[in-house]
Design a protein around this motif. Structure first.
Motif, PDB file in Angstrom:
ATOM      1  N   ILE A 196      88.432  18.064  13.347  1.00 56.01           N
ATOM      2  CA  ILE A 196      89.288  18.223  12.170  1.00 56.01           C
ATOM      3  C   ILE A 196      89.685  19.689  12.107  1.00 56.01           C
ATOM      4  O   ILE A 196      88.826  20.573  12.192  1.00 56.01           O
ATOM      5  CB  ILE A 196      88.525  17.848  10.883  1.00 56.01           C
ATOM      6  CG1 ILE A 196      88.090  16.389  10.925  1.00 56.01           C
ATOM      7  CG2 ILE A 196      89.380  18.130   9.652  1.00 56.01           C
ATOM      8  CD1 ILE A 196      86.921  16.093  10.019  1.00 56.01           C
ATOM      9  N   LEU A 197      90.975  19.943  11.964  1.00 54.07           N
ATOM     10  CA  LEU A 197      91.440  21.325  11.834  1.00 54.07           C
ATOM     11  C   LEU A 197      91.799  21.586  10.372  1.00 54.07           C
ATOM     12  O   LEU A 197      92.641  20.874   9.800  1.00 54.07           O
ATOM     13  CB  LEU A 197      92.651  21.565  12.736  1.00 54.07           C
ATOM     14  CG  LEU A 197      92.370  21.411  14.234  1.00 54.07           C
ATOM     15  CD1 LEU A 197      93.669  21.548  15.034  1.00 54.07           C
ATOM     16  CD2 LEU A 197      91.338  22.432  14.718  1.00 54.07           C
ATOM     17  N   SER A 198      91.165  22.592   9.781  1.00 49.39           N
ATOM     18  CA  SER A 198      91.486  22.920   8.381  1.00 49.39           C
ATOM     19  C   SER A 198      92.949  23.337   8.281  1.00 49.39           C
ATOM     20  O   SER A 198      93.637  23.006   7.322  1.00 49.39           O
ATOM     21  CB  SER A 198      90.583  24.046   7.860  1.00 49.39           C
ATOM     22  OG  SER A 198      90.803  25.250   8.588  1.00 49.39           O
ATOM     23  N   HIS A 199      93.407  24.078   9.289  1.00 53.99           N
ATOM     24  CA  HIS A 199      94.811  24.479   9.398  1.00 53.99           C
ATOM     25  C   HIS A 199      95.020  25.007  10.810  1.00 53.99           C
ATOM     26  O   HIS A 199      94.086  24.961  11.626  1.00 53.99           O
ATOM     27  CB  HIS A 199      95.189  25.492   8.306  1.00 53.99           C
ATOM     28  CG  HIS A 199      94.458  26.793   8.364  1.00 53.99           C
ATOM     29  ND1 HIS A 199      93.112  26.911   8.123  1.00 53.99           N
ATOM     30  CD2 HIS A 199      94.884  28.067   8.642  1.00 53.99           C
ATOM     31  CE1 HIS A 199      92.742  28.181   8.239  1.00 53.99           C
ATOM     32  NE2 HIS A 199      93.791  28.894   8.554  1.00 53.99           N
ATOM     33  N   LEU A 200      96.200  25.510  11.119  1.00 58.09           N
ATOM     34  CA  LEU A 200      96.550  25.755  12.523  1.00 58.09           C
ATOM     35  C   LEU A 200      96.582  27.233  12.918  1.00 58.09           C
ATOM     36  O   LEU A 200      97.094  27.573  13.983  1.00 58.09           O
ATOM     37  CB  LEU A 200      97.900  25.085  12.839  1.00 58.09           C
ATOM     38  CG  LEU A 200      97.888  23.546  12.763  1.00 58.09           C
ATOM     39  CD1 LEU A 200      99.308  22.981  12.938  1.00 58.09           C
ATOM     40  CD2 LEU A 200      96.957  22.951  13.819  1.00 58.09           C
ATOM     41  N   HIS A 201      96.026  28.120  12.114  1.00 54.11           N
ATOM     42  CA  HIS A 201      95.982  29.532  12.516  1.00 54.11           C
ATOM     43  C   HIS A 201      95.072  29.692  13.738  1.00 54.11           C
ATOM     44  O   HIS A 201      94.145  28.914  13.951  1.00 54.11           O
ATOM     45  CB  HIS A 201      95.501  30.406  11.355  1.00 54.11           C
ATOM     46  CG  HIS A 201      96.548  30.594  10.293  1.00 54.11           C
ATOM     47  ND1 HIS A 201      96.248  31.039   9.021  1.00 54.11           N
ATOM     48  CD2 HIS A 201      97.888  30.394  10.315  1.00 54.11           C
ATOM     49  CE1 HIS A 201      97.373  31.115   8.313  1.00 54.11           C
ATOM     50  NE2 HIS A 201      98.376  30.719   9.069  1.00 54.11           N
ATOM     51  N   GLN A 202      95.324  30.791  14.487  1.00 56.88           N
ATOM     52  CA  GLN A 202      94.697  30.906  15.805  1.00 56.88           C
ATOM     53  C   GLN A 202      93.166  31.002  15.760  1.00 56.88           C
ATOM     54  O   GLN A 202      92.510  30.588  16.708  1.00 56.88           O
ATOM     55  CB  GLN A 202      95.300  32.091  16.568  1.00 56.88           C
ATOM     56  CG  GLN A 202      95.270  33.425  15.860  1.00 56.88           C
ATOM     57  CD  GLN A 202      94.098  34.266  16.275  1.00 56.88           C
ATOM     58  OE1 GLN A 202      93.449  33.967  17.254  1.00 56.88           O
ATOM     59  NE2 GLN A 202      93.828  35.330  15.528  1.00 56.88           N
ATOM     60  N   ARG A 206     102.271  27.409  21.303  1.00 60.46           N
ATOM     61  CA  ARG A 206     101.819  27.226  22.697  1.00 60.46           C
ATOM     62  C   ARG A 206     100.302  27.155  22.805  1.00 60.46           C
ATOM     63  O   ARG A 206      99.765  26.716  23.817  1.00 60.46           O
ATOM     64  CB  ARG A 206     102.397  28.321  23.601  1.00 60.46           C
ATOM     65  CG  ARG A 206     101.940  29.706  23.291  1.00 60.46           C
ATOM     66  CD  ARG A 206     102.965  30.746  23.746  1.00 60.46           C
ATOM     67  NE  ARG A 206     102.791  31.964  23.002  1.00 60.46           N
ATOM     68  CZ  ARG A 206     101.958  32.934  23.356  1.00 60.46           C
ATOM     69  NH1 ARG A 206     101.250  32.830  24.463  1.00 60.46           N
ATOM     70  NH2 ARG A 206     101.834  34.013  22.615  1.00 60.46           N
ATOM     71  N   HIS A 207      99.573  27.586  21.766  1.00 67.25           N
ATOM     72  CA  HIS A 207      98.113  27.441  21.779  1.00 67.25           C
ATOM     73  C   HIS A 207      97.661  26.214  20.986  1.00 67.25           C
ATOM     74  O   HIS A 207      96.465  25.942  20.876  1.00 67.25           O
ATOM     75  CB  HIS A 207      97.450  28.686  21.178  1.00 67.25           C
ATOM     76  CG  HIS A 207      97.739  29.939  21.948  1.00 67.25           C
ATOM     77  ND1 HIS A 207      97.643  30.008  23.321  1.00 67.25           N
ATOM     78  CD2 HIS A 207      98.139  31.168  21.528  1.00 67.25           C
ATOM     79  CE1 HIS A 207      97.958  31.229  23.718  1.00 67.25           C
ATOM     80  NE2 HIS A 207      98.275  31.949  22.653  1.00 67.25           N
TER      81      HIS A 207
END
Ligand SMILES: [Zn+2]
Length: 288
Positions: free
Chosen positions: A119-125, A162-163
């Motif tokens: 689960i990703l809380s959000h998409l920051h690096q 791209r990441h």
């Protein structure tokens, strides 16, 4: 909810550490652009936590930490030009070789290949750094967060496609749906990951428009809320003091809702990605 405990363990690990501007960790009167361009101070090093939950349906990760490539080869990892300069002004990270996501999983007794759900809380690096090792897993992100990838200037806002959008990753884009569960009030939408009430995603916008938090419940134990970057420290959240990056009004509203949820659940241990006290709070809250 079933009566037996579907969760057998919750662990966490920090992929190195990060320093941010003090105005970022706790909002001041200064708007973000002002402090980002003028601040000369850094916070002490803060963790870049991710969480691991052993559930009978599989091993679940909440966030994946920061990629070591971002510190060993920053020139090719980060954008060039003005956007890259903004990234350098906003955060300074170190990710030692023995503190990568894979190393952390190893320390906790797992391999990357053991993970079945992310689960990703959000998409920051600093939250998506382990994705390249998770092609076998199902990756959950909110549809609202995913949609921000297509916005103009997304990269300036901290989203490096791209990441994130790596060919072959198995994404599930979640839109929390109306819930009748009174215990989750004031949240009226949620996504119950395994339909057993133990792991419930709730929308907590503010840091980013599509930020998600994960409510973790085990019978007879205090509930946990993994809140990503909704706050930099649980006491700040409890006092209603929001971070200085993101939509301030939305952060204030979500923070108030999280505090109301805490009261409704009779206590809620708030565990944030960059909170130095999160590890201690988790070990107090969970006896494994
Ligand atoms: Zn972060």
């Amino acid at each position: 909810m079933t009566t037996s405990a579907p969760i057998s363990r919750v662990g966490m690990f920090s992929t190195g550490s990060v320093q941010v501007r003090p105005d970022h960790a706790a909002a001041t009167w200064k708007p973000m652009m002002l402090w980002l361009l003028t601040s000369t101070k850094w916070t002490p090093p803060l963790p870049i936590n991710f969480f691991v939950i052993e559930h009978r349906e599989g091993l679940v990760l909440f966030d994946t930490g920061q990629d070591r490539a971002s510190v060993t080869d920053p020139g090719s990892y980060f954008p060039a030009g003005i956007t890259g300069a903004m990234y350098r002004r906003s955060a300074k990270a170190v990710v030692p070789a023995d503190q990568t996501m894979a190393a952390g999983l190893g320390r906790l007794g797992y391999k990357s290949s053991d993970v079945s759900v992310v689960i990703l809380s959000h998409l920051h690096q600093d939250h998506v750094g382990g994705l390249a090792e998770l092609f076998h897993a199902r990756i959950y992100v909110s549809q609202a967060e995913w949609d921000t990838l297509a916005q103009p200037r997304a990269e300036l806002g901290g989203l490096m496609r791209r990441h994130i959008d790596l060919p072959g990753l198995a994404w599930t884009k979640v839109t929390p749906a109306p819930t009748t569960e009174r215990a989750l009030r004031p949240f009226t939408t949620a996504h119950d990951l395994f339909d057993d009430g133990s792991l419930v995603l709730i929308p907590t916008p503010g840091h980013t428009p599509g930020s998600l938090s994960l409510v973790v419940r085990r019978p007879g134990q205090p509930a946990l809320a993994l809140v990503g970057d909704l706050t930099f420290a649980a006491p700040l959240l409890e006092s209603g003091h929001v971070p200085g990056a993101g939509d301030r009004k939305q952060l204030q509203q979500t923070t108030a809702m999280m505090n109301e949820l805490r009261r409704n659940l009779g206590g809620l241990v708030v565990l944030a990605t960059h909170d130095p006290d999160a590890e201690g709070e988790l070990s107090k809250a969970f006896v494994r």
